[in-house]
Write an enzyme that holds these catalytic residues in place. Structure first.
Site, PDB file in Angstrom:
ATOM      1  N   HIS A  23     -34.597  27.400  -6.671  1.00  0.00           N
ATOM      2  CA  HIS A  23     -36.498  27.415  -7.732  1.00  0.00           C
ATOM      3  C   HIS A  23     -37.021  27.072  -5.542  1.00  0.00           C
ATOM      4  O   HIS A  23     -38.041  27.949  -5.612  1.00  0.00           O
ATOM      5  CB  HIS A  23     -36.177  26.692  -8.011  1.00  0.00           C
ATOM      6  CG  HIS A  23     -37.567  27.788  -8.281  1.00  0.00           C
ATOM      7  ND1 HIS A  23     -38.507  28.347  -9.007  1.00  0.00           N
ATOM      8  CD2 HIS A  23     -38.989  27.073  -9.501  1.00  0.00           C
ATOM      9  CE1 HIS A  23     -39.595  29.328  -9.586  1.00  0.00           C
ATOM     10  NE2 HIS A  23     -39.108  27.721  -9.770  1.00  0.00           N
TER      11      HIS A  23
ATOM     12  N   ASP B   4     -31.388  31.020  -7.813  1.00  0.00           N
ATOM     13  CA  ASP B   4     -32.615  29.909  -8.044  1.00  0.00           C
ATOM     14  C   ASP B   4     -32.053  30.133 -10.290  1.00  0.00           C
ATOM     15  O   ASP B   4     -31.881  31.310 -10.261  1.00  0.00           O
ATOM     16  CB  ASP B   4     -34.060  31.373  -7.703  1.00  0.00           C
ATOM     17  CG  ASP B   4     -35.225  30.441  -8.837  1.00  0.00           C
ATOM     18  OD1 ASP B   4     -35.036  29.719  -9.825  1.00  0.00           O
ATOM     19  OD2 ASP B   4     -36.412  31.283  -8.129  1.00  0.00           O
TER      20      ASP B   4
ATOM     21  N   SER C 149     -43.728  30.165  -7.826  1.00  0.00           N
ATOM     22  CA  SER C 149     -42.919  30.339  -9.062  1.00  0.00           C
ATOM     23  C   SER C 149     -43.712  30.777  -9.392  1.00  0.00           C
ATOM     24  O   SER C 149     -44.510  31.986  -9.449  1.00  0.00           O
ATOM     25  CB  SER C 149     -43.312  28.974  -9.297  1.00  0.00           C
ATOM     26  OG  SER C 149     -42.260  28.454 -10.940  1.00  0.00           O
TER      27      SER C 149
END
Length: 809
Positions: free
Chosen positions: A771, A737, A664
Site C-alpha cells: 500500500h 497492495d 489511498s
C-alpha cells in the site's frame, strides 16, 4: 431509480471480478527524478533513541538507507492475512538498521554494540528493569535474539538463533527481569510442505442461512497447501532462558501460540493458542483460539475461554463472550476481561454495551466490576492498583467518555473525568502519562492525588504541546509546561516529578532531544540538518471558509526561491475525514512550526520544481453517521474550491494551473474530484479504491452495505463515472497492495474505464510494493512519474478556461 441502480452495481461487481491477471506495461526500467530530488531522498536520517524505564540510558539505532528493491523482493509467503518471511520465520519486513549503541543521558558515555558481519539489525527494546536490553538480528539462517547487560553491553548473550515471530513478538522479559520467555522454531520441524505438482481437487466454499458480512481482507488462505504452510511457519515452542546462566527450560509442546504473558508474580502463564480448522475468509487474528492459564512449568491449569472463528462478528461490532483477557496490573495472578451486553452489535438498543469482569485469583470468584453505557475501549490502571481510568466510545455520536472507577469497590460512584467529541482536538486534555512498575506492568503515573497528562495542545494557531498535572479529587488541572510559540516541542518521557525529556524542533532547526528540569534546559542531542538546501522553503498555516460556512485550513508551502507576487502552479494534496459537526471539522490539527523534512514519498518534493503546495488541505465530510456520504461529492468539491480560492486570493497560485493528489482514500477523493468538477488541470491518485461495489460491506466510516444504499455506492464510485474524468490522471499502485479494499485491480479497472471512454490516464504498477512504497527504486520512480505528469499537464499545460465552480458560477 433504486431498483435500476442495484442491478448495475451488482453487474459491475461481477464484471470486474471476472477478469484474470492485469496487462503488462512495457517500460525502460526504473527512472530517476531530477537530481535535487534524488539528493534529498538519499539524505541521511538521524538515529532513533529509546529511553530506559529508569530514565538513565538511551538505546540508539542508526537506520539503514532506504531499502533496495532487492530488500523489498525478498521471499514472502502471503498466508492468513499475513506476510511471512520464510527465512526469518517472522513477519516480512523491508527496513533494517545498520548500528546499535548504548549511551547515557548526557551522551558522555557511548558504547557501540557489535553486529556480526552479514547480520541485519531488526529491532531493540528495553527490559522493564532497565538492567538489560534485547535486540534481534536477521541472517540467512534465521532470526537471532541477543540480550545485553547495561553494566557491560559488550557481554551480550545470544539467547537463540531460531526465534519465531510469525504470531508472537518472539520474546518477553519475565516479571523479575531475570529470564526471558521466547517462542522458537521447533527443533525437529522438518522441511517446508511442498506444493503439489497436480491439484488434489477443487476449492469449495458453502454457506446456508446465516448472514456473515465480511470486510475485504487480503492474503487469505486459499487451499490445503496454504493451510499446511501456515501451520508449518506459525508453529513454535516456548522456552524460558535464564539471563545469568543461559540455562533454558522448554514449556509445553510445539503449537500455534499467538501470545504468552507471564502473571505479575511469575507463577503462571496466560497462553493463547490458535485452533483448527482455519478459515479461508478471515485473517489469523480472527481464527478460533483457546485462552488458557498454565503453570510456570507449562501444565494446563485452566481454560479461560474457547473463542470461535470470528465470522459471526457484526459489522463494526465485537465478539460475544470474554474479550481482551489479560492479567490485572498490580495483582499477583488475577484476570480481567470485557464482555459485550449487546450481542456485540452496536445497532442493538441496550442500556449498557459492555461489562468489566475481574477473576481474583484467576481460578477464583468472577465478579462484575462495572458496566459501561457505551463500548468499553480501554482500561488504564492507576499505580494504587485499585482505581482505573475506563474509556468508552459512543459510535453513533463519535463521542468519548473517561470515567475514574474504583474496581475493588463496585458500590463506589464512578466519576466522569472526560466527556467530549472524539473529533474535538481543541478540548483534548491529553493522554495520562504512564510508566512500568517493577514487574513490568504499565500503569498510570500517580503522585499523591494527581496524575499527569501530556497532549498535542491543538488550537486555532496550531498545536502547542503541553504537560499538565490533574488532581483526581477536584479534576482541576495545573499547567506544568507548554510549548512556546514559534516552535514545536513535545514531551517524550518523564524522568521524575520535576524532570522530563522533550523533542524540540522549529521550521529551521531539526528535531533534537532536551532535558528540562526546574526551569533549566540541557541539550541531549545535536543532530544536524540533513537537508540544508531546503531551509529556504516557506510555509504558513492558512485558514479559510467553505461556501457553506465550514472553517477549513491547510499548510501552504512556497519554494525556496519564491518571489513575492508570482503566481505558481499549485498542488492541492488532501485526505477526506468524517465529522459529526462543523465545529470540530474546522479545527486546526497540525503546526506550522515543525521542521520541514521532506523524504520518502512526500508530495512536498514538488516544491523543488517550482510549485506551491497546499498540504493537508482539509476535506471534511460532515453529517449524520449513517448518511454523511450522501453528500460526499458536494462537500469535497466545495472544500477543493475553497482551497484554490484561498491560494489565488493570496496571490501565490495560478487558478488555471492546479493539480490535485492523494494516497489511498485521498486517491479516491482525487478521482472523484476529476469526475465531478473542472477545478483541476490533472490529478495523481496513489493506491486508491475506485469501485465501491468491490467493498460491499462498507468502507472508511460508511456503515451501510451495498444492498442497503446501492445508489450511494454508485454515486461516489469514480469507476462508475469514468466517462466524466476528462482531466489527465496518473494512477500508481503497488502490485501486492494488501490494504483492505484497495486491491491493485481497482486501478487497472479505472484505467480501462477512462481509456475506453477516450480519457487521458497513465497506470504505473510498482513490483513487489504494497500500500505504501518502500524501495528506493520505487520511490524515486514514483517521484519521476509525478513530476513529469504535473509538469506536462499542470505547469506547462495549455491554459484552460475559467474553472467551473461547484455552485455553477
Amino acid at each position: 431509480m433504486r431498483s435500476l441502480l442495484l442491478p448495475m452495481a451488482l453487474f459491475s461487481m461481477m464484471f470486474l471480478g471476472s477478469f484474470s491477471s492485469e496487462m503488462a506495461f512495457a517500460g525502460d526500467g526504473y527512472r530517476l527524478p531530477p537530481a535535487e530530488v534524488v539528493e534529498v531522498v538519499d539524505a541521511p536520517r538521524s538515529p532513533s533513541l529509546t529511553l530506559s524505564p529508569d530514565g538513565r540510558w538511551f538505546i540508539g539505532i542508526e537506520p539503514d538507507p532506504m531499502p533496495s528493491i532487492a530488500d523489498v523482493s525478498r521471499p514472502m509467503l502471503r498466508l492468513a492475512g499475513m506476510r511471512i518471511d520464510p527465512a526469518a520465520n517472522g513477519r516480512h519486513r523491508t527496513s533494517f538498521s545498520r548500528a546499535l549503541f548504548l549511551r547515557d543521558l548526557s551522551g558522555k558515555t557511548v558504547t557501540p554494540i557489535a553486529i556480526p558481519e552479514g547480520a541485519r539489525l531488526v529491532a531493540a527494546r528495553w527490559s522493564h528493569t532497565s538492567r538489560h536490553f534485547a535486540y534481534t538480528l536477521l541472517t540467512e539462517s534465521g532470526t537471532s535474539l541477543w540480550v545485553a547487560p547495561v553494566s557491560d553491553p559488550t557481554l551480550a548473550l545470544k539467547i537463540s538463533d531460531r526465534i519465531s515471530s510469525v504470531l508472537t513478538s518472539g520474546y518477553y522479559f519475565s516479571p523479575d527481569g531475570a529470564s526471558v520467555i521466547i517462542t522458537e522454531v521447533p527443533a525437529y520441524r522438518g522441511v517446508s510442505p511442498k506444493k503439489p505438482a497436480v491439484p488434489t481437487g477443487p476449492s469449495i466454499r458453502e454457506t446456508s442461512g446465516s448472514a456473515t458480512p465480511l470486510r475485504t481482507y487480503q492474503d487469505l488462505l486459499g487451499n490445503p497447501h496454504d493451510e499446511a504452510l501456515f501451520g508449518y511457519y506459525a508453529t513454535s515452542e516456548i522456552h524460558r532462558v535464564d539471563l545469568a546462566s543461559g540455562d533454558r527450560m522448554r514449556i509445553g509442546k510445539p503449537d500455534l501460540y499467538r501470545s504468552i504473558s507471564p502473571s505479575p508474580d511469575d507463577h503462571h502463564l496466560l497462553v493463547t493458542i490458535i485452533q483448527r480448522p482455519f478459515s479461508y475468509l478471515m485473517p489469523a487474528y480472527l481464527f478460533g483460539n483457546s485462552i488458557e492459564v498454565w503453570s510456570r512449568a507449562g501444565e494446563k491449569e485452566m481454560v479461560v475461554a474457547t473463542v470461535p472463528i470470528g465470522e459471526g462478528i457484526p459489522l463494526h461490532g465485537v465478539r460475544t463472550g470474554a474479550r481482551n483477557i489479560r492479567w490485572r496490573p498490580g495483582s499477583d495472578a488475577s484476570l480481567v476481561w470485557t464482555e459485550a451486553l449487546d450481542g456485540g452489535d452496536p445497532k442493538n438498543d441496550v442500556p449498557h454495551r459492555d461489562r468489566f469482569i475481574v477473576a481474583e485469583p484467576f481460578d477464583g470468584e468472577q465478579r462484575e466490576a462495572f458496566r459501561s453505557q457505551y463500548r468499553l475501549m480501554a482500561v488504564a490502571w492507576l499505580e494504587d492498583g485499585h482505581r482505573a481510568l475506563a474509556q468508552e466510545r459512543d459510535r453513533d455520536r463519535r463521542w468519548m467518555q473517561m470515567w475514574l472507577r474504583d474496581i475493588d469497590n463496585p458500590d463506589g460512584k464512578a466519576r466522569l473525568i472526560e466527556d467530549r467529541s472524539s473529533n474535538d482536538r481543541y478540548a483534548d486534555p491529553g493522554s495520562p502519562v504512564t510508566r512500568v512498575n517493577s514487574r513490568g506492568d504499565r500503569m498510570v503515573r500517580l503522585e499523591g492525588s494527581s496524575i499527569y497528562r501530556s497532549g498535542r495542545g491543538s488550537g486555532p494557531g496550531g498545536a502547542r504541546p503541553f504537560l499538565d498535572r490533574q488532581n483526581l479529587e477536584t479534576f482541576e488541572s495545573e499547567r506544568i509546561w507548554r510549548c512556546e510559540s514559534g516552535c514545536y516541542e513535545s514531551v517524550s518521557a518523564m524522568v521524575d516529578d520535576t524532570t522530563f525529556i522533550t523533542r524540540y524542533e522549529s521550521p529551521t532547526e531539526p528535531p533534537n532531544y532536551r532535558l528540562r528540569t526546574s526551569g533549566s534546559i540541557q541539550a541531549l542531542t545535536d543532530f544536524p540538518d540533513p537537508t540544508p538546501q531546503l531551509r529556504g522553503i516557506r510555509k504558513q498555516l492558512v485558514t479559510y471558509q467553505r461556501a457553506d460556512g465550514v472553517d477549513l485550513s491547510a499548510t501552504l508551502y512556497l519554494p525556496a526561491n519564491y518571489e513575492k507576487g508570482t503566481r505558481l502552479p499549485l498542488v492541492v494534496w488532501a485526505y477526506p475525514r468524517e465529522f459529526s459537526d462543523p465545529k470540530t471539522a474546522g479545527q486546526v490539527g497540525g503546526s506550522p512550526y515543525r521542521f520541514t523534512r521532506i523524504g520518502g514519498l512526500s508530495h512536498l518534493f514538488f516544491l523543488t520544481q517550482g510549485y506551491a503546495v497546499m498540504d493537508s488541505a482539509t476535506m471534511p465530510v460532515i453529517g449524520d453517521s449513517e448518511t454523511m456520504n450522501d453528500t460526499f461529492i458536494d462537500q469535497i468539491v466545495a472544500s477543493a474550491a475553497a482551497a484554490i480560492d484561498k491560494a489565488v486570493e493570496m496571490g501565490v497560485a495560478d487558478g488555471n494551473r492546479v493539480g490535485v493528489g492523494g494516497h489511498s482514500y485521498g486517491a479516491f477523493m482525487t478521482a472523484n474530484l476529476l469526475a465531478h468538477c473542472d477545478l483541476f488541470s490533472a490529478g495523481i491518485a496513489r493506491s486508491g479504491a475506485y469501485n465501491r461495489t468491490l467493498t460491499p460491506f462498507g468502507f472508511q466510516s460508511e456503515r451501510r452495505t451495498l444492498w442497503q444504499a446501492p445508489e450511494i455506492y454508485f454515486a461516489i464510485s469514480p469507476f462508475m463515472h469514468a466517462d466524466k474524468i476528462d482531466e489527465p490522471i496518473l494512477l500508481i499502485h503497488g502490485e501486492i497492495d494488501n490494504n483492505s479494499g484497495t486491491f491493485p485491480v481497482q486501478s487497472s479497472r479505472l484505467y480501462q474505464g477512462i481509456k475506453g471512454n477516450g480519457g487521458t490516464a497513465r497506470l504505473v504498477y510498482l513490483p513487489n510494493e504494497s500500500h505504501g512504497y518502500r524501495a528506493r527504486e520505487s520511490v524515486l520512480h514514483t517521484h519521476a512519474e509525478m513530476i513529469d505528469w504535473f509538469d506536462e499537464h499542470v505547469k506547462n499545460a495549455t491554459p484552460r478556461t475559467t474553472p467551473t465552480r461547484p455552485d455553477g458560477q
